[in-house]
Structures are given as C-alpha cells and as structure tokens.
Design an enzyme around this catalytic site. Structure first.
Site, mmCIF file in Angstrom:
data_model
loop_
_atom_site.group_PDB
_atom_site.id
_atom_site.type_symbol
_atom_site.label_atom_id
_atom_site.label_comp_id
_atom_site.label_asym_id
_atom_site.label_seq_id
_atom_site.Cartn_x
_atom_site.Cartn_y
_atom_site.Cartn_z
ATOM 1 N N HIS A 58 46.100 63.735 -2.530
ATOM 2 C CA HIS A 58 46.112 62.401 -1.934
ATOM 3 C C HIS A 58 44.911 62.226 -0.993
ATOM 4 C CE1 HIS A 58 48.324 58.912 0.063
ATOM 5 N NE2 HIS A 58 47.384 59.206 0.953
ATOM 6 N N GLU A 59 44.745 63.195 -0.087
ATOM 7 C CA GLU A 59 43.643 63.110 0.874
ATOM 8 C C GLU A 59 42.284 63.302 0.186
ATOM 9 O OE1 GLU A 59 44.450 61.919 3.480
ATOM 10 O OE2 GLU A 59 46.439 62.596 4.056
ATOM 11 N N HIS A 62 41.106 60.019 -1.290
ATOM 12 C CA HIS A 62 40.471 59.167 -0.279
ATOM 13 C C HIS A 62 39.015 59.594 -0.068
ATOM 14 C CE1 HIS A 62 43.881 56.822 1.019
ATOM 15 N NE2 HIS A 62 44.584 57.868 1.419
#
Length: 266
Positions: A58-59, A62
């Site tokens: 997820h990170e 980004h």
C-alpha cells in the site's frame, strides 16, 4: 557511489520485507498442508504477515506513483525498498493497523508515506498518488477471493479457504475506509486537489484527527452495522459467504478456542 548505483540501492527490496514475506509463505504452506500442530496459530501468523505485506505494498504504491509524478525524494527516504521501518509513520502505518486487526478484526488504514507534493504538478497526479494505496488493497482482495469468484475451490483446503476469506475481508474494509473523503485519509487526498483553496484551509486542522474520527464513528452501532452490511455485500458479490469469514476469524483468534461449528468444517 554513482547515481545509478544509488538508484539501485534505493529500490532494492529490503531483507525485512523479504523476511515478512517468507513468514507469510511458510505459514500459508502450513495452513494449506495442515502441517502445524495448531492450525489457529498458523492461520494467525499467515493472516498477520500477509496483512503486513499488504500494508507495505500500500505504502509502496503511494511512493512509486509519487516517483513517477515527480517526487524523486521517495527513493532516498527508503520508501521503494518495501521496508516498513522506513515509513514516516511506522506506528500508524504498520503497528496500529496490526493491533486493530488482532483486537477487532478490521482493516483500519494507517498513515501514508511523506510525499513532497510541491515537486508534483497536475491535479490528476496528486489524486492518483492518493488513490494508489487503497487500489492496492482492492487488488489484494481480488487476488485473495479469486478462487471464490472463479469457482476454483476444488482442492483448496477448508482452513486455507477460511483464512483467505478473513484476509480478503480485511482488505475490503481497508479499501472502503481509505477511500472515505475524510481529511487525513487517502479518499480526501483524491478529491483535495479539486477543492478550492478556501475549503482546503478550513478542513486542514481536521486532518491529524481523521483516523481517530473514523474509529470513533465506527463504534456507533448503527454506523457499524451499515458498514459491515456493505462489507459483507461486497464479499458476497465476490463469492465469499459470511460463514467463511466468520470461521476464518474464529481460526485467527486461536486464543479464544475454536468454535465447534467451524472446527467440524475445518
């Protein structure tokens, strides 16, 4: 060190992440083969390690999207290595989400990596950077539920099926919560570039408390009921019934003792 060498070192996969992924693989194998003496413990370790892997991805999503958008600083910060210890808010991004999974069986979103937004031009780029994280949870949920919606459950051990159902539910809850247009969450980051300067200034003080607000609101019985009705509706559409999720959580919470109803089926 040359620029090319630095670039490679900034994007090399971290041994920490590889170790977590290895735990996920080994415990997943233990659940699949029924090798573990305690299937509940194996399911617990498999789901937690898979959940941490999803948080790292997820990170990473980004950061990778920000890199292509113009923020080259994410490499030097270690965000591209998938190392959870490199995140600006490791407590919010990893520790608290894992605690909430253990305590309440809900995929609560964490804090995002620090993106230098001034390096990025274009509202669409800013929106895509914010959307990239929860879209990773959507993809993770799709992969976990693939055997269900593809009708490919023949040969899949029941305990592993239950574990996948519970893990997929965590991903769905994380995606929904992350996409909420609440300041401080990714959903607000998607729409923020399209808001007026005045509106952004008015809601800016709320951002540090966005996650807390969501958590408190979820304690309201009516809101909690509507939220999980939506979650189970999505899971049903993906071919996963509520019983599978319940038994997956039952196995996950091995310290409470297994429900006889689920034990018979597992």
């Amino acid at each position: 060190m040359t620029t090319a060498a630095r670039s490679r070192s900034h994007s090399a996969i971290s041994p920490v992440f590889l170790g977590i992924a290895a735990v996920m693989a080994v415990t997943g194998w233990a659940v699949w083969t029924d090798f573990a003496a305690s299937p509940g413990l194996a399911v617990f370790l498999f789901v937690v390690s898979a959940w941490i892997v999803s948080l790292c991805l997820h990170e990473y999503a980004h950061a990778r999207t920000a890199l292509h958008g113009g923020d080259i600083s994410v490499g030097a910060k270690g965000y591209l290595t998938l190392n959870p210890l490199k995140y600006t808010h490791a407590l919010l991004s990893i520790v608290l989400p894992v605690i909430f999974v253990i305590m309440g069986g809900i995929g609560l979103p964490g804090g995002a990596v620090f993106i230098e937004r001034n390096r990025i031009s274009g509202r669409w780029k800013h929106s895509l950077i914010s959307a990239a994280g929860p879209l990773t949870n959507v993809l993770f949920a799709a992969v976990c539920t693939a055997p269900f919606w593809l009708g490919a459950l023949d040969g899949v051990p029941v305990a592993f099926r239950f574990a996948l159902a519970f893990l997929a539910m965590l991903q769905v809850t994380a995606a929904i919560l992350n996409f909420l247009p609440v300041p401080g969450l990714d959903g607000y980051g998607v729409i923020e570039p399209w808001l007026s300067y005045k509106v952004r200034r008015q809601v800016e003080p709320i951002a540090p408390f966005g996650l807390i607000i969501v958590f408190v609101v979820l304690f309201i019985p009516e809101v909690n009921g509507m939220f999980f009705d939506a979650v189970y509706g999505i899971m049903q559409a993906l071919g996963v019934d509520e019983l599978g999720i319940y038994c997956g959580r039952d196995l996950f919470e091995f310290w409470n003792g297994q429900d006889e109803f689920c034990a018979v089926r597992a």
